[in-house]
Design an enzyme around this catalytic site. Sequence first.
Site, PDB file in Angstrom:
ATOM      1  N   ASP A 294      -1.486  -0.892   1.347  1.00  0.00           N
ATOM      2  CA  ASP A 294      -2.380  -0.760   2.322  1.00  0.00           C
ATOM      3  C   ASP A 294      -2.250  -1.803   3.346  1.00  0.00           C
ATOM      4  O   ASP A 294      -1.769  -3.015   3.064  1.00  0.00           O
ATOM      5  CB  ASP A 294      -3.759  -0.556   2.018  1.00  0.00           C
ATOM      6  CG  ASP A 294      -4.020   0.843   1.104  1.00  0.00           C
ATOM      7  OD1 ASP A 294      -3.356   1.690   1.564  1.00  0.00           O
ATOM      8  OD2 ASP A 294      -5.014   0.809   0.295  1.00  0.00           O
TER       9      ASP A 294
ATOM     10  N   ARG B   1       3.246   5.044   6.040  1.00  0.00           N
ATOM     11  CA  ARG B   1       2.090   5.618   6.351  1.00  0.00           C
ATOM     12  C   ARG B   1       1.573   5.020   7.638  1.00  0.00           C
ATOM     13  O   ARG B   1       1.258   4.062   7.666  1.00  0.00           O
ATOM     14  CB  ARG B   1       1.041   5.381   5.059  1.00  0.00           C
ATOM     15  CG  ARG B   1      -0.380   6.342   5.440  1.00  0.00           C
ATOM     16  CD  ARG B   1      -1.382   5.879   4.264  1.00  0.00           C
ATOM     17  NE  ARG B   1      -2.624   6.757   4.372  1.00  0.00           N
ATOM     18  CZ  ARG B   1      -3.717   6.354   4.329  1.00  0.00           C
ATOM     19  NH1 ARG B   1      -3.979   5.034   4.706  1.00  0.00           N
ATOM     20  NH2 ARG B   1      -4.870   7.124   4.308  1.00  0.00           N
TER      21      ARG B   1
END
Length: 307
Positions: free
Chosen positions: A134, A184
């Site tokens: 992330d 992402r």
Amino acid sequence: MLSRTLVLKVASWSLVEHIVRKTFLFRSLVKRFVAGDTLDEVIPVCEDLVARGFFTTLDLLGENVKSVEAAVAAKNAYIEMLRRIGQSPCRPRTNISIKLTQCGFDQGDELTEAHYREVLDFAQAMDECFVRVDMESSAYTERTLRLVEKVWSDYKNTGTVLQSALYRTPQDAQQLIDLGIRVRLVKGAYLEPERVAYQDKSKVDEAFVDVAKKLMLEGNYPAIATHDEAIIDQLLAFAKERKIESERFEFQMLLGIRRDLQEKLREAGYHVRIYVPFGESWYPYFSRRLAERPANMFFILKSLLKG
């Protein structure tokens, strides 16, 4: 209407946090966005979503551990997440995300890299189970990208996240495309200073669409993470125009947000992955979800005033 910035500030008040954590009235609201505190609670949620045709990502909540011991505990928790996935029927469609500040970024890069590699070793043994790093606040962007790039030369079962709010993202996207690292793309949930990030939502949205199109054309199975139906429609039209097959990318959404849109895209034949957050450190994540839907904060403030 409360602005996103104001909602985040109000949510940071200790009294508001205490009320949300302790009051029965908010349990259903929290449960909509957070699958539970433990793996025993979250694995069945993933299994249900997979049985309905979705892909899932397990997301252990928490950031910026304060000690080496806490970083070791987080690394062990990631490995246990992988172990439990491997024992579950959700395995073929489920992976995990990790945060480098949970792995010890604030305690040192070498420690973080060792923990990251240990997690990837375990995931690699599970038929290359994918591990997404992330992206956190802009203070960590450069270090995160450099570490992912370094590790990726040995482990192809990892990738990371870019935030369209940051000015630097188009250049970072090109770098990751050139290397073949999976990306992402999100808009960005952190309050960033004007010197590094767009402050106007329309600029963030415009940048998101531009980078998403590039990733869809040139990237390695990019993940388009948005709940914005207008943007999704633009990207679907672009995919049709450029003859980009649906198997070449996936849409990603968060548990409990735009469930109608999740179902709509899945039924249309697109890959849809649901991020399933869990863990005891859920309040900062929950606060960011409140900021995206200020009406929920009005509900909390109203209860606070009544109390």
